[in-house]
Design a protein around this motif. Structure first.
Motif, mmCIF file in Angstrom:
data_model
loop_
_atom_site.group_PDB
_atom_site.id
_atom_site.type_symbol
_atom_site.label_atom_id
_atom_site.label_comp_id
_atom_site.label_asym_id
_atom_site.label_seq_id
_atom_site.Cartn_x
_atom_site.Cartn_y
_atom_site.Cartn_z
ATOM 1 N N ARG A 12 0.883 -1.190 -0.154
ATOM 2 C CA ARG A 12 -0.070 0.203 0.006
ATOM 3 C C ARG A 12 1.071 1.149 0.012
ATOM 4 N NH1 ARG A 12 -4.437 -0.233 4.514
ATOM 5 N NH2 ARG A 12 -5.077 -1.935 3.116
ATOM 6 N N ARG A 13 1.021 1.993 -1.293
ATOM 7 C CA ARG A 13 1.866 3.210 -1.385
ATOM 8 C C ARG A 13 1.048 4.246 -0.894
ATOM 9 N NH1 ARG A 13 6.267 2.221 -4.418
ATOM 10 N NH2 ARG A 13 6.252 4.269 -5.653
ATOM 11 N N VAL A 14 1.667 5.158 -0.176
ATOM 12 C CA VAL A 14 1.119 6.486 0.172
ATOM 13 C C VAL A 14 2.074 7.609 -0.158
ATOM 14 C CG1 VAL A 14 0.311 7.813 1.904
ATOM 15 C CG2 VAL A 14 0.155 5.465 2.106
ATOM 16 N N ARG A 33 -0.646 14.218 -10.495
ATOM 17 C CA ARG A 33 -1.455 13.174 -11.370
ATOM 18 C C ARG A 33 -1.071 13.337 -12.886
ATOM 19 N NH1 ARG A 33 -5.608 14.607 -7.181
ATOM 20 N NH2 ARG A 33 -5.991 12.587 -6.080
ATOM 21 N N VAL A 40 0.987 7.513 -9.367
ATOM 22 C CA VAL A 40 -0.376 8.064 -8.577
ATOM 23 C C VAL A 40 -1.399 6.850 -8.822
ATOM 24 C CG1 VAL A 40 -2.308 9.429 -8.656
ATOM 25 C CG2 VAL A 40 -0.154 10.515 -8.781
ATOM 26 N N ALA A 43 -1.332 4.449 -5.965
ATOM 27 C CA ALA A 43 -0.856 5.036 -4.717
ATOM 28 C C ALA A 43 -2.050 5.957 -4.218
ATOM 29 C CB ALA A 43 0.180 6.020 -4.582
ATOM 30 N N LYS A 44 -2.083 6.033 -2.829
ATOM 31 C CA LYS A 44 -3.244 7.126 -2.341
ATOM 32 C C LYS A 44 -2.474 8.189 -1.984
ATOM 33 C CE LYS A 44 -6.708 7.226 1.372
ATOM 34 N NZ LYS A 44 -7.579 6.588 2.472
ATOM 35 N N LEU A 45 -3.241 9.323 -2.158
ATOM 36 C CA LEU A 45 -2.848 10.785 -1.933
ATOM 37 C C LEU A 45 -3.411 11.173 -0.738
ATOM 38 C CD1 LEU A 45 -1.621 10.502 -4.808
ATOM 39 C CD2 LEU A 45 -2.271 12.706 -5.386
ATOM 40 N N VAL A 46 -2.619 11.565 0.144
ATOM 41 C CA VAL A 46 -3.183 12.267 1.501
ATOM 42 C C VAL A 46 -2.345 13.660 1.506
ATOM 43 C CG1 VAL A 46 -3.892 10.329 2.288
ATOM 44 C CG2 VAL A 46 -1.891 10.904 2.995
ATOM 45 N N GLN A 80 -2.254 5.538 7.410
ATOM 46 C CA GLN A 80 -3.072 5.055 6.392
ATOM 47 C C GLN A 80 -2.792 3.525 5.944
ATOM 48 O OE1 GLN A 80 -5.302 6.566 4.365
ATOM 49 N NE2 GLN A 80 -4.976 8.385 5.949
ATOM 50 N N GLY A 82 0.136 2.150 5.195
ATOM 51 C CA GLY A 82 0.819 2.220 3.912
ATOM 52 C C GLY A 82 2.430 2.457 4.280
#
Length: 217
Positions: A12-14, A33, A40, A43-46, A80, A82
Protein backbone atom coordinates in the motif's frame (compact mmCIF):
# COMPACT_ATOMS: atom_id res chain seq x y z
CA UNK A 1 -4.09 -10.09 4.53
CA UNK A 2 -4.66 -7.00 6.66
CA UNK A 3 -1.47 -5.83 8.39
CA UNK A 4 -1.53 -5.76 12.20
CA UNK A 5 -2.55 -2.47 13.78
CA UNK A 6 0.32 0.01 13.63
CA UNK A 7 2.14 -1.95 10.94
CA UNK A 8 2.51 -0.73 7.36
CA UNK A 9 1.84 -2.81 4.28
CA UNK A 10 4.57 -2.53 1.65
CA UNK A 11 1.90 -3.15 -0.98
CA UNK A 12 0.00 0.00 0.00
CA UNK A 13 1.82 3.07 -1.30
CA UNK A 14 1.06 6.50 0.14
CA UNK A 15 2.11 9.86 -1.32
CA UNK A 16 1.87 12.71 1.16
CA UNK A 17 1.41 16.37 0.27
CA UNK A 18 2.20 19.34 2.50
CA UNK A 19 1.57 22.95 1.57
CA UNK A 20 0.44 26.34 2.70
CA UNK A 21 -3.21 25.27 2.63
CA UNK A 22 -5.68 22.79 1.15
CA UNK A 23 -6.03 24.73 -2.12
CA UNK A 24 -2.31 24.58 -2.85
CA UNK A 25 -2.16 20.88 -2.02
CA UNK A 26 -5.07 20.20 -4.38
CA UNK A 27 -3.28 22.09 -7.16
CA UNK A 28 -0.09 20.11 -6.58
CA UNK A 29 -2.08 16.87 -6.58
CA UNK A 30 -3.41 17.69 -10.07
CA UNK A 31 0.11 18.35 -11.35
CA UNK A 32 1.32 15.14 -9.74
CA UNK A 33 -1.45 13.16 -11.43
CA UNK A 34 -0.62 14.77 -14.76
CA UNK A 35 3.12 14.17 -14.67
CA UNK A 36 3.30 10.83 -12.88
CA UNK A 37 0.05 8.95 -13.53
CA UNK A 38 2.03 5.72 -13.33
CA UNK A 39 2.83 6.32 -9.68
CA UNK A 40 -0.44 7.91 -8.63
CA UNK A 41 -2.49 5.05 -10.04
CA UNK A 42 -0.91 2.71 -7.52
CA UNK A 43 -0.86 5.10 -4.56
CA UNK A 44 -3.15 6.98 -2.22
CA UNK A 45 -2.69 10.76 -2.01
CA UNK A 46 -3.14 12.30 1.44
CA UNK A 47 -2.33 15.65 3.04
CA UNK A 48 -0.83 16.74 6.31
CA UNK A 49 -2.50 19.85 7.68
CA UNK A 50 0.50 21.74 9.03
CA UNK A 51 1.18 24.84 6.89
CA UNK A 52 4.65 24.83 5.34
CA UNK A 53 6.91 27.69 6.43
CA UNK A 54 10.44 26.84 5.35
CA UNK A 55 11.77 29.45 2.93
CA UNK A 56 12.92 31.94 5.58
CA UNK A 57 14.61 29.32 7.75
CA UNK A 58 18.23 28.18 7.70
CA UNK A 59 20.67 26.06 9.64
CA UNK A 60 19.35 24.25 12.70
CA UNK A 61 15.93 25.90 12.43
CA UNK A 62 15.47 24.61 8.90
CA UNK A 63 16.70 21.14 9.82
CA UNK A 64 14.28 20.95 12.74
CA UNK A 65 11.33 22.18 10.66
CA UNK A 66 12.00 19.72 7.83
CA UNK A 67 12.54 16.89 10.32
CA UNK A 68 9.12 17.62 11.80
CA UNK A 69 7.46 17.68 8.38
CA UNK A 70 9.04 14.42 7.28
CA UNK A 71 8.12 12.81 10.57
CA UNK A 72 4.50 13.81 10.12
CA UNK A 73 4.54 12.51 6.54
CA UNK A 74 5.78 9.13 7.76
CA UNK A 75 3.16 9.11 10.51
CA UNK A 76 0.42 9.91 7.99
CA UNK A 77 1.50 7.03 5.78
CA UNK A 78 1.53 4.71 8.79
CA UNK A 79 -1.93 5.94 9.74
CA UNK A 80 -3.06 4.87 6.26
CA UNK A 81 -1.45 1.45 6.89
CA UNK A 82 0.92 2.04 4.00
CA UNK A 83 4.48 2.84 3.04
CA UNK A 84 5.56 6.42 2.33
CA UNK A 85 6.25 6.35 -1.41
CA UNK A 86 6.68 10.07 -2.04
CA UNK A 87 6.50 13.46 -0.36
CA UNK A 88 5.47 16.70 -2.11
CA UNK A 89 6.14 19.96 -0.28
CA UNK A 90 4.68 23.27 -1.48
CA UNK A 91 5.41 26.83 -0.45
CA UNK A 92 4.89 30.10 -2.30
CA UNK A 93 8.15 31.97 -2.82
CA UNK A 94 6.53 35.44 -2.94
CA UNK A 95 9.39 36.37 -5.22
CA UNK A 96 10.75 35.93 -8.72
CA UNK A 97 12.73 33.06 -10.25
CA UNK A 98 16.05 34.83 -9.82
CA UNK A 99 19.33 34.06 -8.07
CA UNK A 100 17.63 34.29 -4.69
CA UNK A 101 15.10 31.68 -5.79
CA UNK A 102 17.88 29.37 -6.97
CA UNK A 103 19.71 29.57 -3.64
CA UNK A 104 16.60 29.08 -1.50
CA UNK A 105 15.46 26.13 -3.58
CA UNK A 106 18.87 24.49 -3.48
CA UNK A 107 19.00 24.77 0.31
CA UNK A 108 15.45 23.55 0.92
CA UNK A 109 15.63 20.69 -1.59
CA UNK A 110 18.91 19.43 -0.15
CA UNK A 111 17.58 19.42 3.40
CA UNK A 112 14.33 17.78 2.35
CA UNK A 113 16.19 15.04 0.50
CA UNK A 114 18.58 14.50 3.41
CA UNK A 115 15.83 14.18 6.00
CA UNK A 116 13.66 11.94 3.82
CA UNK A 117 16.35 9.25 3.72
CA UNK A 118 15.62 7.73 0.34
CA UNK A 119 11.92 8.59 0.06
CA UNK A 120 11.34 10.47 -3.24
CA UNK A 121 10.60 14.15 -2.69
CA UNK A 122 9.42 17.04 -4.84
CA UNK A 123 9.70 20.69 -3.84
CA UNK A 124 7.10 23.06 -5.23
CA UNK A 125 8.65 26.43 -4.42
CA UNK A 126 6.18 28.32 -6.56
CA UNK A 127 7.18 31.69 -8.01
CA UNK A 128 5.55 34.11 -7.50
CA UNK A 129 2.89 31.78 -6.13
CA UNK A 130 0.96 28.73 -7.32
CA UNK A 131 -1.34 30.95 -9.39
CA UNK A 132 1.72 31.71 -11.50
CA UNK A 133 1.80 28.04 -12.41
CA UNK A 134 -1.89 28.09 -13.32
CA UNK A 135 -1.16 30.89 -15.80
CA UNK A 136 0.86 28.36 -17.79
CA UNK A 137 -2.47 26.77 -18.74
CA UNK A 138 -4.68 29.74 -19.73
CA UNK A 139 -7.10 27.62 -21.75
CA UNK A 140 -8.20 25.84 -18.56
CA UNK A 141 -9.85 28.91 -17.07
CA UNK A 142 -12.95 29.02 -19.33
CA UNK A 143 -13.71 25.42 -18.35
CA UNK A 144 -14.19 26.68 -14.81
CA UNK A 145 -16.07 29.87 -15.70
CA UNK A 146 -17.14 30.22 -19.37
CA UNK A 147 -16.73 34.02 -19.31
CA UNK A 148 -13.17 33.91 -18.04
CA UNK A 149 -10.37 34.73 -20.44
CA UNK A 150 -6.75 35.20 -19.48
CA UNK A 151 -5.65 38.53 -21.02
CA UNK A 152 -2.95 38.50 -23.67
CA UNK A 153 -0.52 40.35 -21.39
CA UNK A 154 -0.45 37.26 -19.14
CA UNK A 155 -0.26 34.60 -21.86
CA UNK A 156 2.84 32.86 -23.16
CA UNK A 157 5.06 34.64 -20.62
CA UNK A 158 7.68 33.71 -18.07
CA UNK A 159 5.16 33.53 -15.26
CA UNK A 160 7.95 33.27 -12.71
CA UNK A 161 8.51 36.96 -13.42
CA UNK A 162 4.89 38.01 -12.81
CA UNK A 163 4.40 39.62 -9.42
CA UNK A 164 1.24 38.72 -7.48
CA UNK A 165 -0.24 36.44 -10.14
CA UNK A 166 -3.31 35.97 -7.95
CA UNK A 167 -4.07 39.68 -8.04
CA UNK A 168 -3.44 39.78 -11.78
CA UNK A 169 -6.03 37.04 -12.22
CA UNK A 170 -8.52 38.85 -10.03
CA UNK A 171 -8.15 41.98 -12.16
CA UNK A 172 -7.81 40.34 -15.55
CA UNK A 173 -10.24 37.42 -15.81
CA UNK A 174 -13.48 39.35 -15.54
CA UNK A 175 -16.61 38.28 -13.67
CA UNK A 176 -16.97 36.46 -11.40
CA UNK A 177 -13.77 37.57 -9.71
CA UNK A 178 -11.16 34.84 -9.35
CA UNK A 179 -10.83 33.47 -5.83
CA UNK A 180 -8.00 31.48 -4.33
CA UNK A 181 -10.41 28.56 -3.93
CA UNK A 182 -10.86 28.47 -7.73
CA UNK A 183 -7.24 27.42 -8.21
CA UNK A 184 -7.78 23.67 -7.69
CA UNK A 185 -10.64 23.69 -10.21
CA UNK A 186 -8.41 25.33 -12.81
CA UNK A 187 -5.69 22.72 -12.21
CA UNK A 188 -8.19 19.86 -12.42
CA UNK A 189 -9.60 21.20 -15.69
CA UNK A 190 -6.09 21.54 -17.09
CA UNK A 191 -5.57 17.90 -16.19
CA UNK A 192 -8.95 16.74 -17.51
CA UNK A 193 -8.42 18.42 -20.89
CA UNK A 194 -4.81 17.24 -21.28
CA UNK A 195 -3.41 20.79 -21.15
CA UNK A 196 -0.79 19.51 -18.75
CA UNK A 197 2.06 18.77 -19.44
CA UNK A 198 2.23 21.28 -22.30
CA UNK A 199 2.56 24.71 -20.66
CA UNK A 200 2.12 27.92 -22.59
CA UNK A 201 4.99 30.03 -21.40
CA UNK A 202 7.70 29.20 -18.89
CA UNK A 203 8.32 29.22 -15.17
CA UNK A 204 11.59 27.88 -13.79
CA UNK A 205 9.99 26.96 -10.47
CA UNK A 206 7.42 24.80 -12.26
CA UNK A 207 10.11 23.17 -14.41
CA UNK A 208 12.18 22.41 -11.30
CA UNK A 209 9.18 20.78 -9.64
CA UNK A 210 8.49 18.68 -12.73
CA UNK A 211 12.16 17.71 -12.78
CA UNK A 212 11.85 16.41 -9.22
CA UNK A 213 8.83 14.31 -10.19
CA UNK A 214 10.62 12.96 -13.26
CA UNK A 215 13.36 11.59 -11.00
CA UNK A 216 10.90 9.57 -8.91
CA UNK A 217 11.06 5.79 -9.37
Amino acid sequence: MTPPKGRASRDRRVIVLAGEDQNDCDIMAAFLRAHRPDLVAAAKLVRINDPVRLRKKSGADLAAAVRTLVGKARAKALQQRGELAGFVVHEDLDGYTDARYAQIRKTLAAELSRQSQGVPTALALAAWESEGWLLLFPDAFPYVRPRWKVPDRLRDKDTGRIKDAKEELKRGLGRPVFRESDGPSVAREALAHSLIPSPRGTNRSYADFVGDLTDWT
